[in-house]
Design an enzyme around this catalytic site. Structure first.
Site, PDB file in Angstrom:
ATOM      1  N   CYS A  30      -5.601  -3.055   7.544  1.00 55.54           N
ATOM      2  CA  CYS A  30      -6.827  -2.291   7.778  1.00 55.54           C
ATOM      3  C   CYS A  30      -8.063  -2.967   7.216  1.00 55.54           C
ATOM      4  O   CYS A  30      -9.155  -2.792   7.741  1.00 55.54           O
ATOM      5  CB  CYS A  30      -6.673  -0.900   7.185  1.00 55.54           C
ATOM      6  SG  CYS A  30      -6.300  -0.888   5.416  1.00 55.54           S
ATOM      7  N   CYS A  81       0.835  -1.205   0.000  1.00 56.95           N
ATOM      8  CA  CYS A  81       0.000   0.000   0.000  1.00 56.95           C
ATOM      9  C   CYS A  81       0.870   1.257   0.000  1.00 56.95           C
ATOM     10  O   CYS A  81       0.622   2.201  -0.759  1.00 56.95           O
ATOM     11  CB  CYS A  81      -0.908  -0.008   1.223  1.00 56.95           C
ATOM     12  SG  CYS A  81      -2.014   1.413   1.343  1.00 56.95           S
TER      13      CYS A  81
END
EC number: 2.8.1.13
Length: 383
Positions: free
Chosen positions: A209, A112
């Site tokens: 997440c 990410c």
């Protein structure tokens, strides 16, 4: 030079702040605003599915976007929300699933940062006329004598996130700033209260997440419903000890949940996606002394070809301290020889390279673990 090591005074310096909706990034925006910088907040909506949008510690979805917007309004800065769900799914979530099904243990946070945040968002910051992109990561960067910037471990070792940022390129580092690298979490929360931020006591975000309650297998099963291939659990000699419902439920070093009985504790020492076998053995079989890396990102000095048997310190898990090793770089990646064997080194994880084991050591780069040199890492016939 101003507080961010940029040439113009703060009021002539535009900084885009990546605001996730958490305490850290909100404090960065408030701190820079207080110092007189022209601050623009940007929040990326990365996913919007299931329980992950509502659980404690999520980020970049649901309530967190509202928290980021509220913080920006309170600070009096412009704020934009960008839908990056497709990019995040392609660059991070799909690769996470593919890696798990290949018998690896991936780290989506690294991917990410490497792609969506420090490639796509950084490009957007430049389009907005920014002089820098600031984030709430606990890591430090310092100017190098010959130009550019070096990445260093954070002041607070308990908060240091350098393991997840090793893939940041020199070009990205030159544009990025990490104002929290010289602070501890207590200082950050105190600043949040001083800035009047309503989220000053908000819980920290989780490492992954988009995985509700840390159940990776549930996410994989949803993304690849036909991928749970049953198979055998075997010992190092290939003898069958039981059955399993898919290698996606296992990781190297795992002890619990094997469903095996016996006097000696057994651990997952290897996953074989081609045969759908989970190979188990004693703890001693997890020991690894030599690691092969690919996808290498080099942040150190000098040409890669000149690095041979360089004394360094490496971290093979985010929860472990850097340990002494020797590093050799080549055209295809790197080879790391550990001074002392480590347990549970898993393909797909990151191996991050530091100059030494000093708490504020410079990050020299890192790569993805692709091969581990241990008896347990080889098929029985090759032992």
């Amino acid at each position: 030079m101003n507080a961010l090591d940029l040439p113009n005074p703060p009021h002539q310096t535009r900084v885009v702040v990546a605001m996730s909706g958490g305490v850290d990034s909100s404090v960065v925006a408030g701190l820079l605003k207080r110092q007189g910088f022209d601050v623009v907040g940007v929040t990326l909506q990365l996913y919007d599915h299931g329980a992950a949008t509502h659980r404690r510690g999520a980020c970049c979805a649901g309530q967190d976007i509202n928290d980021a917007r509220a913080a920006a309004d309170h600070l009096g800065i412009p704020h934009y929300v960008l839908d990056y769900e497709d990019r995040f799914r392609d660059a991070v979530i799909d690769k996470f699933a593919e890696s798990y099904l290949a018998g690896e243990t991936p780290i989506p946070c690294v991917e990410c940062n490497r792609t969506v945040k420090f490639r796509d968002l950084l490009g957007l910051a430049r389009e907005l006329g920014a002089d820098a992109l600031a984030t709430g990561h606990y890591v430090a960067s310092r100017p190098l004598p010959g130009g550019g910037r070096a990445l260093h471990r954070a002041k607070d070792p308990a908060r240091d996130q350098s393991y997840f940022l090793y893939a940041t390129t020199p070009e990205q580092l030159a544009f990025l700033r990490f104002p929290l690298g010289e602070m501890g979490k207590d200082e950050t929360r105190a600043l949040a209260r001083d800035l009047g931020l309503a989220i000053s006591e908000k819980p920290d975000s989780q490492d992954i997440c988009f995985v509700p309650q840390g159940r990776y297998s549930d996410v994989i099963a949803r993304l690849r419903p036909d991928a749970a291939r049953p198979g055998e659990i075997v010992d190092l000699a290939g003898r069958s000890l039981g059955r399993h419902e898919g290698i996606l439920h296992y990781t190297v070093g795992q002890r619990r949940g094997l469903g095996l009985s016996g006097r000696e504790p057994l651990y997952v020492v290897r996953l074989e996606p081609a045969t759908a076998r989970v190979v188990v053995g004693p703890r001693s079989a997890l020991a690894t002394s030599r690691i092969r890396l690919d996808g290498l990102n080099w942040l150190g000095d000098g040409a890669r070809g000149a690095v041979r048997d360089l004394p360094v310190a490496v971290r093979v898990r985010s929860t472990r301290p850097p340990r002494p090793a020797l590093l050799t770089l080549d055209a295809d990646g790197a080879e790391v020889v550990l001074a002392e064997a480590e347990d549970g080194v898993s393909p797909g994880q990151a191996c991050v390279i530091y100059e030494d084991d000093d708490p504020r050591s410079r990050v020299l780069g890192g790569g993805t673990i692709r091969r581990i040199d241990a008896l347990s890492a080889r098929p029985p016939e090759a032992a």
